[in-house]
Design a protein around this motif. Structure first.
Motif, PDB file in Angstrom:
ATOM      1  N   ALA A   5       0.987   6.671  -6.810  1.00  0.00           N
ATOM      2  CA  ALA A   5       0.058   7.372  -7.028  1.00  0.00           C
ATOM      3  C   ALA A   5       0.446   8.864  -7.106  1.00  0.00           C
ATOM      4  CB  ALA A   5      -1.274   7.367  -6.249  1.00  0.00           C
ATOM      5  N   ALA A   6       1.431   9.360  -5.954  1.00  0.00           N
ATOM      6  CA  ALA A   6       2.003  10.527  -5.727  1.00  0.00           C
ATOM      7  C   ALA A   6       2.973  11.095  -6.891  1.00  0.00           C
ATOM      8  CB  ALA A   6       2.718  10.576  -4.513  1.00  0.00           C
ATOM      9  N   GLU A   7       3.407  10.268  -7.582  1.00  0.00           N
ATOM     10  CA  GLU A   7       4.007  10.507  -8.706  1.00  0.00           C
ATOM     11  C   GLU A   7       3.054  10.758  -9.899  1.00  0.00           C
ATOM     12  OE1 GLU A   7       7.271   7.518  -9.431  1.00  0.00           O
ATOM     13  OE2 GLU A   7       7.996   7.709  -7.437  1.00  0.00           O
ATOM     14  N   TYR A   8       2.417   9.811 -10.054  1.00  0.00           N
ATOM     15  CA  TYR A   8       1.594   9.994 -11.237  1.00  0.00           C
ATOM     16  C   TYR A   8       0.567  11.173 -11.295  1.00  0.00           C
ATOM     17  CZ  TYR A   8      -2.360   9.349 -14.484  1.00  0.00           C
ATOM     18  OH  TYR A   8      -3.309   9.511 -15.506  1.00  0.00           O
ATOM     19  N   ILE A   9       0.140  11.469  -9.967  1.00  0.00           N
ATOM     20  CA  ILE A   9      -0.742  12.758  -9.908  1.00  0.00           C
ATOM     21  C   ILE A   9      -0.363  13.884 -10.509  1.00  0.00           C
ATOM     22  CG2 ILE A   9      -0.485  13.432  -7.613  1.00  0.00           C
ATOM     23  CD1 ILE A   9      -3.886  13.240  -7.615  1.00  0.00           C
ATOM     24  N   VAL A  10       1.196  14.037 -10.341  1.00  0.00           N
ATOM     25  CA  VAL A  10       1.709  15.245 -10.787  1.00  0.00           C
ATOM     26  C   VAL A  10       1.867  15.252 -12.412  1.00  0.00           C
ATOM     27  CG1 VAL A  10       4.104  16.359 -10.995  1.00  0.00           C
ATOM     28  CG2 VAL A  10       3.294  15.354  -8.720  1.00  0.00           C
ATOM     29  N   LYS A  11       1.805  14.116 -13.018  1.00  0.00           N
ATOM     30  CA  LYS A  11       1.666  13.826 -14.477  1.00  0.00           C
ATOM     31  C   LYS A  11       0.195  14.227 -14.836  1.00  0.00           C
ATOM     32  CE  LYS A  11       5.648  10.586 -14.649  1.00  0.00           C
ATOM     33  NZ  LYS A  11       6.048   9.575 -14.091  1.00  0.00           N
ATOM     34  N   ALA A  12      -0.528  13.608 -14.139  1.00  0.00           N
ATOM     35  CA  ALA A  12      -1.912  14.081 -14.424  1.00  0.00           C
ATOM     36  C   ALA A  12      -2.344  15.607 -14.351  1.00  0.00           C
ATOM     37  CB  ALA A  12      -2.950  13.085 -13.476  1.00  0.00           C
ATOM     38  N   GLU A  14      -8.668   7.177 -17.697  1.00  0.00           N
ATOM     39  CA  GLU A  14      -8.046   5.677 -17.361  1.00  0.00           C
ATOM     40  C   GLU A  14      -7.138   6.079 -16.106  1.00  0.00           C
ATOM     41  OE1 GLU A  14      -6.135   3.714 -20.589  1.00  0.00           O
ATOM     42  OE2 GLU A  14      -8.196   3.232 -21.450  1.00  0.00           O
ATOM     43  N   GLY A  15      -6.391   7.154 -16.200  1.00  0.00           N
ATOM     44  CA  GLY A  15      -5.414   7.503 -15.099  1.00  0.00           C
ATOM     45  C   GLY A  15      -6.317   8.166 -13.921  1.00  0.00           C
ATOM     46  N   ILE A  16      -7.205   8.690 -13.849  1.00  0.00           N
ATOM     47  CA  ILE A  16      -8.027   9.147 -12.741  1.00  0.00           C
ATOM     48  C   ILE A  16      -8.868   7.930 -12.203  1.00  0.00           C
ATOM     49  CG2 ILE A  16     -10.077  10.575 -12.155  1.00  0.00           C
ATOM     50  CD1 ILE A  16      -7.683  12.232 -12.804  1.00  0.00           C
ATOM     51  N   GLU A  17      -9.102   6.997 -13.078  1.00  0.00           N
ATOM     52  CA  GLU A  17      -9.772   5.960 -12.811  1.00  0.00           C
ATOM     53  C   GLU A  17      -9.089   5.073 -11.680  1.00  0.00           C
ATOM     54  OE1 GLU A  17     -11.646   3.993 -16.140  1.00  0.00           O
ATOM     55  OE2 GLU A  17     -13.479   5.133 -15.889  1.00  0.00           O
ATOM     56  N   TRP A  18      -7.744   4.909 -12.204  1.00  0.00           N
ATOM     57  CA  TRP A  18      -6.730   4.066 -11.459  1.00  0.00           C
ATOM     58  C   TRP A  18      -6.409   4.804 -10.138  1.00  0.00           C
ATOM     59  CZ3 TRP A  18      -1.698   5.599  -9.523  1.00  0.00           C
ATOM     60  CH2 TRP A  18      -1.063   4.422  -8.757  1.00  0.00           C
ATOM     61  N   LEU A  19      -6.394   6.400 -10.267  1.00  0.00           N
ATOM     62  CA  LEU A  19      -6.004   7.000  -8.836  1.00  0.00           C
ATOM     63  C   LEU A  19      -7.270   6.742  -7.730  1.00  0.00           C
ATOM     64  CD1 LEU A  19      -4.626  10.516 -10.244  1.00  0.00           C
ATOM     65  CD2 LEU A  19      -3.629   9.006  -8.466  1.00  0.00           C
ATOM     66  N   VAL A  20      -8.453   6.709  -8.318  1.00  0.00           N
ATOM     67  CA  VAL A  20      -9.474   6.708  -7.364  1.00  0.00           C
ATOM     68  C   VAL A  20      -9.359   5.271  -6.758  1.00  0.00           C
ATOM     69  CG1 VAL A  20     -11.962   6.160  -7.397  1.00  0.00           C
ATOM     70  CG2 VAL A  20     -11.080   8.316  -8.847  1.00  0.00           C
ATOM     71  N   GLN A  21      -8.855   4.186  -7.574  1.00  0.00           N
ATOM     72  CA  GLN A  21      -8.699   2.840  -6.855  1.00  0.00           C
ATOM     73  C   GLN A  21      -7.567   2.826  -6.108  1.00  0.00           C
ATOM     74  OE1 GLN A  21      -8.510   0.376 -10.430  1.00  0.00           O
ATOM     75  NE2 GLN A  21     -10.858   0.401 -10.964  1.00  0.00           N
ATOM     76  N   ALA A  22      -6.681   3.312  -6.593  1.00  0.00           N
ATOM     77  CA  ALA A  22      -5.499   3.469  -5.569  1.00  0.00           C
ATOM     78  C   ALA A  22      -5.603   4.189  -4.236  1.00  0.00           C
ATOM     79  CB  ALA A  22      -4.168   4.253  -6.339  1.00  0.00           C
ATOM     80  N   LYS A  79       0.822  -1.169   0.203  1.00  0.00           N
ATOM     81  CA  LYS A  79      -0.057  -0.247  -0.308  1.00  0.00           C
ATOM     82  C   LYS A  79       0.926   1.349   0.050  1.00  0.00           C
ATOM     83  CE  LYS A  79      -4.146  -2.295   2.046  1.00  0.00           C
ATOM     84  NZ  LYS A  79      -4.967  -2.107   3.330  1.00  0.00           N
ATOM     85  N   LYS A  80       2.078   1.132   0.712  1.00  0.00           N
ATOM     86  CA  LYS A  80       2.959   2.291   0.711  1.00  0.00           C
ATOM     87  C   LYS A  80       3.405   2.609  -0.670  1.00  0.00           C
ATOM     88  CE  LYS A  80       6.810   4.222   2.773  1.00  0.00           C
ATOM     89  NZ  LYS A  80       8.065   3.781   2.990  1.00  0.00           N
ATOM     90  N   GLU A  81       3.772   1.558  -1.295  1.00  0.00           N
ATOM     91  CA  GLU A  81       4.402   1.646  -2.678  1.00  0.00           C
ATOM     92  C   GLU A  81       3.097   2.250  -3.682  1.00  0.00           C
ATOM     93  OE1 GLU A  81       5.904  -1.446  -6.131  1.00  0.00           O
ATOM     94  OE2 GLU A  81       6.550  -1.661  -4.260  1.00  0.00           O
ATOM     95  N   ILE A  82       1.942   1.739  -3.448  1.00  0.00           N
ATOM     96  CA  ILE A  82       0.846   2.324  -4.440  1.00  0.00           C
ATOM     97  C   ILE A  82       0.702   3.933  -4.044  1.00  0.00           C
ATOM     98  CG2 ILE A  82      -1.362   2.278  -4.718  1.00  0.00           C
ATOM     99  CD1 ILE A  82      -1.223  -0.757  -4.072  1.00  0.00           C
ATOM    100  N   ILE A  83       0.868   4.222  -2.700  1.00  0.00           N
ATOM    101  CA  ILE A  83       0.779   5.682  -2.579  1.00  0.00           C
ATOM    102  C   ILE A  83       1.977   6.337  -3.096  1.00  0.00           C
ATOM    103  CG2 ILE A  83       1.134   7.256  -0.576  1.00  0.00           C
ATOM    104  CD1 ILE A  83      -1.675   6.141  -0.482  1.00  0.00           C
ATOM    105  N   GLY A  84       2.988   5.866  -3.040  1.00  0.00           N
ATOM    106  CA  GLY A  84       4.354   6.514  -3.747  1.00  0.00           C
ATOM    107  C   GLY A  84       4.163   6.441  -5.160  1.00  0.00           C
TER     108      GLY A  84
END
Length: 127
Positions: A14-21, A49-57, A7-12
């Motif tokens: 997600a934190a990286e991806y959301i900058v790109k989003a 697709e990215g926002i859907e993944w973020l919501v799931q994460a 879960k910590k890795e998923i948060i990491g």
């Protein structure tokens, strides 16, 4: 790998991806506003697709968020409106929804995910 570590890795991630989003949303807005609807609509597919993944994460890691937990419910109505504007090819509305509705939510999530990641990183450093 433990559930917590995963879960910590998923948060990491997600934190990286959301900058790109966030950057991607700004690019899409620019394309819509400058007449590049073809490019913008192609980019929209990846964004959704990215926002859907973020919501799931976010939902899947909620138990380790602490006080910074993002409210994903606020995005649901915006995503519905975005989908309708996209299907109706209403690019002016779509651009406005991205700029004034989705981007502020994504920027808030970006801040919250960075805070969560920081707390989790500090917790591990203390162990």
């Amino acid at each position: 790998m433990s559930q917590y570590a995963l879960k910590k890795e998923i948060i990491g991630t997600a934190a990286e991806y959301i900058v790109k989003a966030s950057e991607g949303i700004e690019q899409i807005i620019d394309f819509f506003q400058s007449g590049g609807e073809d490019i913008a609509t192609r980019m929209m597919v990846d964004l959704i697709e990215g926002i859907e993944w973020l919501v799931q994460a976010i939902e899947g890691t909620r138990d380790i968020h602490g006080k910074y937990s993002p409210d994903i419910s606020q995005a649901n109505s915006v995503l519905t409106e975005i989908t309708e504007a996209y299907e109706n090819m209403d690019y002016v509305l779509l651009s406005d929804l991205l700029e004034y509705e989705l981007l502020p939510i994504v920027n808030l999530w970006q801040e919250q995910l960075a805070n969560i990641k920081g707390v989790l990183d500090n917790d591990n450093a203390a162990e």
